[in-house]
Design a protein around this motif. Structure first.
Motif, PDB file in Angstrom:
ATOM      1  N   GLY A 155      45.465  68.485 -53.317  1.00  0.00           N
ATOM      2  CA  GLY A 155      44.495  69.518 -53.683  1.00  0.00           C
ATOM      3  C   GLY A 155      45.132  70.848 -54.052  1.00  0.00           C
ATOM      4  N   ASP A 156      46.442  70.834 -54.323  1.00  0.00           N
ATOM      5  CA  ASP A 156      47.168  72.055 -54.655  1.00  0.00           C
ATOM      6  C   ASP A 156      46.863  73.159 -53.640  1.00  0.00           C
TER       7      ASP A 156
ATOM      8  N   ARG B  86      45.555  64.096 -61.625  1.00  0.00           N
ATOM      9  CA  ARG B  86      46.241  64.771 -60.523  1.00  0.00           C
ATOM     10  C   ARG B  86      46.811  63.744 -59.534  1.00  0.00           C
TER      11      ARG B  86
ATOM     12  N   GLU C  82      53.830  60.699 -59.056  1.00  0.00           N
ATOM     13  CA  GLU C  82      55.072  60.936 -59.798  1.00  0.00           C
ATOM     14  C   GLU C  82      55.967  61.912 -59.041  1.00  0.00           C
TER      15      GLU C  82
ATOM     16  N   ILE D 280      38.677  65.649 -57.469  1.00  0.00           N
ATOM     17  CA  ILE D 280      40.000  65.818 -58.085  1.00  0.00           C
ATOM     18  C   ILE D 280      40.250  64.656 -59.047  1.00  0.00           C
TER      19      ILE D 280
ATOM     20  N   LEU E 145      43.169  58.084 -54.351  1.00  0.00           N
ATOM     21  CA  LEU E 145      41.942  58.170 -55.149  1.00  0.00           C
ATOM     22  C   LEU E 145      40.734  58.453 -54.261  1.00  0.00           C
TER      23      LEU E 145
ATOM     24  N   GLU F 289      49.855  62.541 -60.918  1.00  0.00           N
ATOM     25  CA  GLU F 289      50.847  63.607 -60.863  1.00  0.00           C
ATOM     26  C   GLU F 289      51.550  63.643 -59.495  1.00  0.00           C
TER      27      GLU F 289
END
Ligand code: ADP
Ligand code: MG
Lengths: 310, 413
Positions: free
Chosen positions: A144-145, A107, A113, A103, A95, A110
């Protein structure tokens, strides 16, 4: 895309990275190989702007890391999985990093997971096993993809299932067109993962080749044959280009012919084979040969220290 | 998975051929011998007309993938070969046979989870490609401020240290209030002169509060050091600086968060200390002393705490070591004042006045003498206290920033 130009780093007397010029391309998994102390981690820290190069430069997607506006979206990095505040939970760690880039919490959940951290996300990182810490490190890298992934020894401490998971993941990400830069000191970890190899030893670039090319250059043809007809077979096969090492009364090692050829040959003669083992250690051996002269900490042969037979 | 080229027919043929060959073979005593072949050896062997009997198939009854090996019937095996037991070798296909594969993996897997973790994390397979829906915004100061605030709040020692600071401050306020109450009740037995009692009657309630200041200061400085050195000792500084490569932004965000946290905690606990202390003595003819100057003292004391904490933070930033940082700060706050008192020279006494602990007292001392010099640069009063203490916080901070920019990120020691 990562590019370094004459990247050099000196720590006091140690020349950790010596004038390294490489390009890590997108859409591929690039393996960064080298024995311990070769300078892999140092190179990665310089790419991330953490350590200042003594000379030369490193750029990510065409920019110095310090100039990136959204660094976590450009580069996801796992340097040292253990580098966590021990009192902070995985979720809070994520976080806090997510907050720097706005973000969302979604996410964060995600990636928790995705990396299988759900059940331990509220536990303090200090109580994590190395494997869990590695997963958290990968979660941070993916947060951050990013277009580029830099993973320093990511399978260290993972169970076999985890190793396979990381392999599948990086292959998947490379398939999406991302740049994946993955370090290891073990060839065996790269064999099934990397498309391209960059080999480093004592800070110097030793090889920058496609995996397929490396394999074809280094695979040695040969097999170990156990047969009661060893003597006849050795005599029969003797010819230029074929080397035969007798290992025992019924055991020979043939270099220059592959297992299929040897098996077929024996069949034409009606020679029963009790063992036919292709010589396979070639990749690991090729890597060792490549880095042998430049290894920092060379291990001496056992005999010298363990003693001779009684 | 049966080989199409090598069916049962071929198998029988191969067997027959091998049997034929075996029967014509002459074995001399000891090792078997065979006439040398007349066919010249070649690197490029023709495809075999005879092959070793090998047959793989899927067993219909068990569904298992099988490899059947065995010497053809009638073939005389050389002595060593007798150890081989022809039979079925079940082969578990690692890819398609998912039914039994996990059991094998589970048995060989290295368990890295501690024994008490009931649920080890199970990795999920990488998901199918999806459109990137992750919203990622530019790094901005207010975002880093939020991130660092999360980190401050999720640092275990933050809550411990702030709790100790609050308890100490309120406790000291209560103790002071109770002592004064005793003095009012029977000054003789406590050996307190009537002058002193008068002084107490005219006292500001906030003086009760600031009694615990010195203790509180020590505790919050530890927080100041830890907030930054924690990143170096754990190595998380590398993750932090990877997300926020502009180091100046990271440090200022930390300093602002730390300053706000310490200032607010100080305000609240000092006010509470004043209230608690006041409760003891309010019945003894003491006027209501919650004046503006009293609140000003609380704010000044909180500012003093904040500046000293920032000094500690800057020392931590420079030294990157928790023990070194706390040691240095305690040295400056506790040891240096004693040394300057012991040394016989005037300059030592003067230096002692300029130490941060001493200079910060002027930020909340609004007594008559101090009030007269309040806005004088050169006389000890609020303004001089502010610039001297401020310099103590600011100079190491600037030094720390310069070092931070120049040095490697660290965190690996
Ligand atoms: N912070 C540092 N200070 C001094 N020497 C260092 C530091 N980091 C790495 N080195 C030295 O630089 C060399 C390369 O180290 P490293 O990059 O960690 O290698 P690798 O990751 O390939 O094992 C080693 O000799 C190591 O001792
Ligand atoms: Mg390393």
């Amino acid at each position: 895309m990562i590019q370094t130009k004459s990247l050099t780093k000196r720590y006091g007397k140690t020349l950790a990275v010596d004038s390294l010029t490489i390009t890590v391309e997108p859409g591929k998994v690039t393996g960064f190989l080298g024995p311990n102390g070769a300078g892999k981690s140092t190179t990665m820290r310089m790419i991330l702007g953490l350590d200042h190069p003594t000379s030369g430069s490193a750029k990510v997607n065409g920019h110095l890391y310090q100039h990136l506006k959204r660094p976590l979206h450009e580069v996801g990095a796992l340097l040292d999985a253990r580098a966590l505040s021990p009192g902070r939970t995985a979720r809070n760690h994520l976080l806090a990093l997510a907050a720097t880039h706005g973000i969302s919490k979604t996410r964060v959940e995600e990636v928790i997971e995705l990396t299988g951290l759900r059940s331990v996300a509220t536990r303090k990182a200090g109580s994590y096993s190395l494997g869990m810490a590695q997963r958290l490190g990968i979660a941070v890298a993916l947060l951050g993809d990013p277009k580029t992934l830099i993973l320093d020894e990511p399978v260290n401490g993972l169970d076999p299932e985890g190793v396979r998971w990381v392999r599948d993941l990086v292959r998947h990400l490379a398939g999406l067109g991302k740049t994946v830069f993955l370090s290891s000191h073990l060839m065996s970890e790269m064999e099934q993962t990397a498309d391209h190899l960059i080999v480093l030893a004592r800070g110097k670039l030793l090889a920058d080749v496609d995996m397929a090319e490396f394999i074809s250059q280094s695979s040695e043809i040969g097999a170990r044959v156990r047969t009661p007809y060893a003597t006849q077979m050795a005599d029969w096969l003797a010819q230029p280009g074929v080397r035969i090492d007798p290992l025992g009364p019924d055991l020979i090692e043939v270099h220059g012919l592959d297992a299929a050829q040897l098996g077929d040959a024996a069949a034409t003669q009606g020679w029963a084979l009790h063992e036919l083992i292709p010589l396979t250690a070639s990749l690991e051996q090729a890597y060792l040969d490549l880095t042998n002269d430049a290894t920092e900490y060379r291990s001496e042969s056992f005999e010298a220290h363990v003693g001779q037979e009684a | 998975m049966s080989s199409a080229q090598f069916g049962y027919e071929q198998y029988l043929q191969a067997q027959a051929a091998l049997r034929q060959q075996a029967m014509t073979t002459q074995y001399p005593p000891g090792y078997p011998q065979q006439p040398y072949p007349t066919v010249p050896p070649s690197l490029d062997f023709p495809p075999p007309t005879v092959s070793f009997p090998y047959h793989d198939s899927d067993d219909e009854t068990t569904g298992k993938h099988l490899i059947t090996t065995g010497l053809p019937p009638g073939m005389v095996a050389p002595p060593q070969a007798m150890e081989h037991t022809p039979g079925h070798i079940p082969v578990v296909d690692p890819v398609s046979d998912t039914g039994s594969a996990p059991a094998v993996v589970a048995a060989t897997q290295v368990d890295t989870t501690p024994p008490n973790s009931a649920a080890a994390p199970q990795p999920t397979a990488p998901r199918t490609p999806r459109k990137s829906t992750v919203e990622v915004r530019n790094v901005a100061f207010f975002r880093v401020l939020r991130a660092e605030s999360i980190k401050l709040r999720t640092l275990t020692s933050t809550w411990w240290l702030l709790a100790i600071a609050v308890i100490l401050t309120i406790g000291m306020g209560a103790l002071m209030g109770w002592t004064i109450k005793m003095a009012f009740e029977n000054p003789e037995s406590m050996g307190i002169s009537p002058d002193m009692v008068d002084l107490f009657r005219n006292m500001e309630a906030t003086t009760l509060a600031t009694t615990g200041m010195q203790f509180m200061q020590l505790v919050v400085t530890i927080l100041g050091v830890l907030y930054i050195t924690n990143e170096y000792s754990s190595g998380s500084i590398r993750a932090t600086l990877s997300a926020v490569p502009t180091r100046l932004v990271m440090v200022i965000a930390k300093a602002v968060n730390l300053g706000i946290a310490v200032f607010l905690t100080s305000m609240a606990s000092l006010y509470a200390a004043a209230m608690v202390g006041w409760a003891f003595i309010s019945g003894y003819g003491v006027d209501d002393r919650f004046t503006l100057s009293g609140l000003r003292a609380i704010a000044g004391a909180s500012l003093a705490n904040t500046l000293i904490t920032l000094l500690a933070f800057a020392v931590g930033l420079l030294l990157r070591s928790t023990a070194g940082g706390i040691g240095t700060v305690l040295g400056v706050l506790l040891v240096l004042p004693i040394i300057t008192q012991i040394l016989p020279w005037d300059w030592a006494t003067t230096t002692g006045e300029y130490l941060p602990g001493a200079s910060s007292i002027w930020l909340y001392n609004f007594g008559d003498a101090a009030a007269a010099n309040m806005w004088d640069w050169n006389q000890w009063g609020f303004l001089k206290g502010l610039w001297v203490t401020g310099a103590w916080a600011l100079l190491p901070f600037i030094g720390g920033l310069a070092a931070l920019k120049a040095r490697d990120a660290g965190g690996s020691e």
